[in-house]
Design a protein around this motif. Structure first.
Motif, PDB file in Angstrom:
ATOM      1  N   LEU A 145      16.054   0.909   3.446  1.00  0.00           N
ATOM      2  CA  LEU A 145      15.106   1.887   3.951  1.00  0.00           C
ATOM      3  C   LEU A 145      13.888   1.840   3.048  1.00  0.00           C
ATOM      4  CD1 LEU A 145      15.929   5.541   5.031  1.00  0.00           C
ATOM      5  CD2 LEU A 145      13.863   5.000   3.755  1.00  0.00           C
ATOM      6  N   GLY A 146      12.711   1.662   3.644  1.00  0.00           N
ATOM      7  CA  GLY A 146      11.508   1.563   2.835  1.00  0.00           C
ATOM      8  C   GLY A 146      10.339   2.315   3.426  1.00  0.00           C
ATOM      9  N   PHE A 147       9.439   2.734   2.546  1.00  0.00           N
ATOM     10  CA  PHE A 147       8.233   3.454   2.931  1.00  0.00           C
ATOM     11  C   PHE A 147       7.015   2.607   2.605  1.00  0.00           C
ATOM     12  CE2 PHE A 147      11.399   6.718   2.081  1.00  0.00           C
ATOM     13  CZ  PHE A 147      11.225   7.600   3.148  1.00  0.00           C
ATOM     14  N   CYS A 148       6.111   2.435   3.587  1.00  0.00           N
ATOM     15  CA  CYS A 148       4.835   1.766   3.373  1.00  0.00           C
ATOM     16  C   CYS A 148       5.056   0.355   2.830  1.00  0.00           C
ATOM     17  CB  CYS A 148       3.969   2.629   2.464  1.00  0.00           C
ATOM     18  SG  CYS A 148       2.275   2.063   2.262  1.00  0.00           S
ATOM     19  N   PHE A 149       4.658   0.069   1.603  1.00  0.00           N
ATOM     20  CA  PHE A 149       4.928  -1.222   0.980  1.00  0.00           C
ATOM     21  C   PHE A 149       6.414  -1.571   1.086  1.00  0.00           C
ATOM     22  CE2 PHE A 149       6.405  -3.254  -2.979  1.00  0.00           C
ATOM     23  CZ  PHE A 149       5.779  -4.490  -2.859  1.00  0.00           C
ATOM     24  N   GLY A 150       7.261  -0.610   0.759  1.00  0.00           N
ATOM     25  CA  GLY A 150       8.702  -0.828   0.827  1.00  0.00           C
ATOM     26  C   GLY A 150       9.221  -1.025   2.231  1.00  0.00           C
ATOM     27  N   PHE A 174      11.914  -4.877   5.800  1.00  0.00           N
ATOM     28  CA  PHE A 174      11.946  -5.733   6.982  1.00  0.00           C
ATOM     29  C   PHE A 174      12.205  -7.183   6.576  1.00  0.00           C
ATOM     30  CE2 PHE A 174       9.814  -8.327  10.257  1.00  0.00           C
ATOM     31  CZ  PHE A 174      10.392  -7.804  11.407  1.00  0.00           C
ATOM     32  N   ASN A 175      11.527  -7.643   5.537  1.00  0.00           N
ATOM     33  CA  ASN A 175      11.710  -9.020   5.069  1.00  0.00           C
ATOM     34  C   ASN A 175      13.129  -9.225   4.552  1.00  0.00           C
ATOM     35  OD1 ASN A 175       9.302 -11.222   3.475  1.00  0.00           O
ATOM     36  ND2 ASN A 175      11.432 -11.650   3.982  1.00  0.00           N
ATOM     37  N   LEU A 230      18.329  -1.189   9.165  1.00  0.00           N
ATOM     38  CA  LEU A 230      16.984  -1.206   8.603  1.00  0.00           C
ATOM     39  C   LEU A 230      16.241   0.036   9.078  1.00  0.00           C
ATOM     40  CD1 LEU A 230      14.240  -2.439   7.525  1.00  0.00           C
ATOM     41  CD2 LEU A 230      14.088  -3.605   9.750  1.00  0.00           C
ATOM     42  N   VAL A 231      15.611   0.741   8.136  1.00  0.00           N
ATOM     43  CA  VAL A 231      14.690   1.825   8.475  1.00  0.00           C
ATOM     44  C   VAL A 231      13.373   1.526   7.769  1.00  0.00           C
ATOM     45  CG1 VAL A 231      14.186   4.287   8.416  1.00  0.00           C
ATOM     46  CG2 VAL A 231      16.555   3.509   8.699  1.00  0.00           C
ATOM     47  N   SER A 232      12.290   1.461   8.540  1.00  0.00           N
ATOM     48  CA  SER A 232      10.972   1.153   7.991  1.00  0.00           C
ATOM     49  C   SER A 232       9.984   2.226   8.418  1.00  0.00           C
ATOM     50  CB  SER A 232      10.499  -0.226   8.466  1.00  0.00           C
ATOM     51  OG  SER A 232       9.191  -0.494   8.023  1.00  0.00           O
ATOM     52  N   PRO A 276       2.529  -6.441   9.971  1.00  0.00           N
ATOM     53  CA  PRO A 276       1.690  -7.325  10.785  1.00  0.00           C
ATOM     54  C   PRO A 276       1.689  -8.774  10.304  1.00  0.00           C
ATOM     55  CG  PRO A 276       0.557  -5.253  10.388  1.00  0.00           C
ATOM     56  CD  PRO A 276       1.780  -5.249   9.525  1.00  0.00           C
ATOM     57  N   GLN A 277       1.933  -9.001   9.005  1.00  0.00           N
ATOM     58  CA  GLN A 277       1.982 -10.351   8.467  1.00  0.00           C
ATOM     59  C   GLN A 277       3.388 -10.943   8.463  1.00  0.00           C
ATOM     60  OE1 GLN A 277       0.222  -7.785   6.421  1.00  0.00           O
ATOM     61  NE2 GLN A 277      -1.374  -8.333   7.895  1.00  0.00           N
ATOM     62  N   LEU A 278       4.373 -10.167   8.910  1.00  0.00           N
ATOM     63  CA  LEU A 278       5.768 -10.610   8.853  1.00  0.00           C
ATOM     64  C   LEU A 278       6.403 -10.791  10.227  1.00  0.00           C
ATOM     65  CD1 LEU A 278       6.993  -8.225   5.990  1.00  0.00           C
ATOM     66  CD2 LEU A 278       6.445 -10.656   5.775  1.00  0.00           C
TER      67      LEU A 278
END
Length: 230
Positions: free
Chosen positions: A117-122, A127-128, A138-140, A147-149
């Protein structure tokens, strides 16, 4: 709820991390991945919230190689966070987060699956990580690197939850719709929060959107209860 300090073994050393246990002492695991401001009081608060739901939570200090710090009482705290994030090598950071998944899964207190689980940068790092290693969910939250991934979307097959604000200046709605199309599938939930900007869950007045924060956390808790049950 108090965190214990620990470390995660990586090829070039030991990365500091914090560990929260649920009231039961055992449960499924969640690796919690920071914003650009590090494992801040806000991130530690959310870790405690997850532990209260029944999860063993590990928050790695992804800035452990970087120089500098963030003073959230400073008017320059945003610039400080961006300067720290700029020092990170993306692939090495993903490898550190992946090692955190493996370390958490190995703990005797972890009974069940392990999610990220990540926030913003995380959120982008999470996701990666889900694309390159075995996780259960996964929680994003408004993953800034998503957008780059999107070329990795086909490798993310686990149940996933994404949150975005409709007033996010960093991830405009056109980009959110591109993300939605790329990640779409039966196992994917994507929620839009009206009027919320970037980092809307962060309690700092510069970012916070109370309704969106409450709604997103309720949806997150519900998603985890279904997809990574305690």
């Amino acid at each position: 709820m108090t965190a214990a300090t620990t470390t995660v073994r990586v090829p070039d050393g030991e990365m500091p991390a914090r560990l929260w246990l649920p009231p039961s002492g055992t449960g499924p695991g969640i690796v919690l991945l920071q914003e650009i401001f590090g494992v801040s009081p806000y991130i530690r608060s959310r870790a405690a919230d997850l532990a209260a739901l029944g999860y063993v939570v590990l928050a790695p200090e992804l800035y452990w190689r970087a120089e500098g710090s963030v003073d959230e009482s400073s008017e320059a705290f945003l610039e400080q966070g961006m300067a720290l994030a700029a020092q990170l090598d993306w692939d090495r950071t993903v490898a550190d987060a992946t090692a955190s998944v493996e370390a958490l899964r190995s703990l005797p207190e972890v009974a069940g699956g392990v999610g990220v689980l990540g926030f913003c940068f995380g959120g982008g790092v999470a996701f990666n990580v889900a694309a390159v290693t075995d996780v259960d969910v996964l929680v994003s939250y408004y993953g800034s690197a998503l957008p780059q991934l999107l070329h990795l979307a086909g490798s993310v097959s686990v149940p996933s939850l994404h949150h975005f604000g409709t007033a996010d200046a960093y991830i405009p709605m056109e980009t959110v719709e591109e993300i939605r199309a790329a990640v779409a599938g039966r196992e994917v939930e994507l929620h839009l929060h009206d009027g919320a900007g970037h980092a809307f869950d962060n309690p700092h007045p510069l970012f916070h959107h109370e309704r969106a924060s409450e709604d997103a956390w309720r949806l997150t808790a519900d998603f985890l209860s279904r997809r990574l049950p305690v």
